[in-house]
Design a protein around this motif. Structure first.
Motif, PDB file in Angstrom:
ATOM      1  N   UNK A  42       1.039  -1.304  -0.278  1.00 56.29           N
ATOM      2  CA  UNK A  42       0.075   0.141   0.220  1.00 56.29           C
ATOM      3  C   UNK A  42       0.657   1.669   0.276  1.00 56.29           C
ATOM      4  N   UNK A  43       1.878   1.975  -1.292  1.00 58.98           N
ATOM      5  CA  UNK A  43       1.850   2.815  -1.085  1.00 58.98           C
ATOM      6  C   UNK A  43       1.155   4.550  -1.137  1.00 58.98           C
ATOM      7  N   UNK A  44       0.020   4.431  -0.676  1.00 59.71           N
ATOM      8  CA  UNK A  44      -0.600   5.017  -0.651  1.00 59.71           C
ATOM      9  C   UNK A  44      -1.094   5.516   1.324  1.00 59.71           C
ATOM     10  N   UNK A  63      -1.824   9.372   4.586  1.00 56.19           N
ATOM     11  CA  UNK A  63      -3.241   9.490   5.532  1.00 56.19           C
ATOM     12  C   UNK A  63      -2.534   9.420   6.333  1.00 56.19           C
ATOM     13  N   UNK A  64      -3.316   9.651   7.766  1.00 63.87           N
ATOM     14  CA  UNK A  64      -2.521  10.502   8.822  1.00 63.87           C
ATOM     15  C   UNK A  64      -2.265   9.665   9.304  1.00 63.87           C
ATOM     16  N   UNK A  65      -1.120  10.200  10.109  1.00 61.79           N
ATOM     17  CA  UNK A  65      -0.910   8.792  11.417  1.00 61.79           C
ATOM     18  C   UNK A  65      -0.838   9.094  12.344  1.00 61.79           C
ATOM     19  N   UNK A  71       9.150   3.223   7.339  1.00 61.47           N
ATOM     20  CA  UNK A  71       9.005   3.965   6.553  1.00 61.47           C
ATOM     21  C   UNK A  71       9.427   5.195   6.159  1.00 61.47           C
ATOM     22  N   UNK A  72      10.510   4.645   5.533  1.00 54.70           N
ATOM     23  CA  UNK A  72      11.261   5.882   4.201  1.00 54.70           C
ATOM     24  C   UNK A  72      10.815   6.361   2.936  1.00 54.70           C
ATOM     25  N   UNK A 116       6.132   0.112   0.909  1.00 48.57           N
ATOM     26  CA  UNK A 116       5.480   0.423   2.221  1.00 48.57           C
ATOM     27  C   UNK A 116       4.699  -1.137   2.242  1.00 48.57           C
ATOM     28  N   UNK A 117       4.485  -1.750   3.184  1.00 48.95           N
ATOM     29  CA  UNK A 117       4.077  -3.336   2.945  1.00 48.95           C
ATOM     30  C   UNK A 117       3.361  -3.419   4.342  1.00 48.95           C
TER      31      UNK A 117
END
Length: 121
Positions: free
Chosen positions: A43-45, A49-51, A80-81, A86-87
């Motif tokens: 999910x690269x998107x 999203x808000x953390x 994540x950088x 991202x998974x």
């Protein structure tokens, strides 16, 4: 960067952080019982999203999100950088987190590994 591995004999999914990621996340090697893993998606998107509220770890916008976060009652763990790698690993009945969001070298292979580990032979 994280390495995700599965030990079916011991029934564990292991996330091992490499290099400075151990420092950023304040973790080195969480192990999660496979019985608590619901699945994984690339999910690269998710990086957009808000953390939520950072409870421990590191956040430099646009550079790195690492550590523990609370968002709308959900407990998340981030490392994540590069959002393209991202998974998201969904957990159920887990004691510590509801989701792990980690950067891996090969997102497709990592998702396949997790999904295969959940299928019963």
């Amino acid at each position: 960067m994280a390495l995700v591995s599965v030990d079916r004999a011991r029934g564990l999914l292991t996330v091992e952080f490499q290099g400075l990621d151990k420092l950023w996340t304040l973790k080195s090697r969480p192990e999660i019982p496979l019985a608590h893993v619901r699945g994984a998606t690339h999910d690269p998107g998710i990086a957009r999203e808000p953390k939520g509220l950072r409870v421990g770890g590191t956040h430099f916008p646009g550079l790195i999100t690492a550590g523990r976060y609370l968002h709308k009652g959900e407990r998340l763990f981030w490392d994540v950088k590069n959002p393209d790698k991202a998974v998201v690993i969904e957990l159920a009945d887990a004691e510590t987190y509801d989701r792990l969001v980690v950067e891996v070298d090969d997102p497709r292979a990592t998702v396949a590994l997790v999904e295969r580990s959940l299928t019963r032979d």
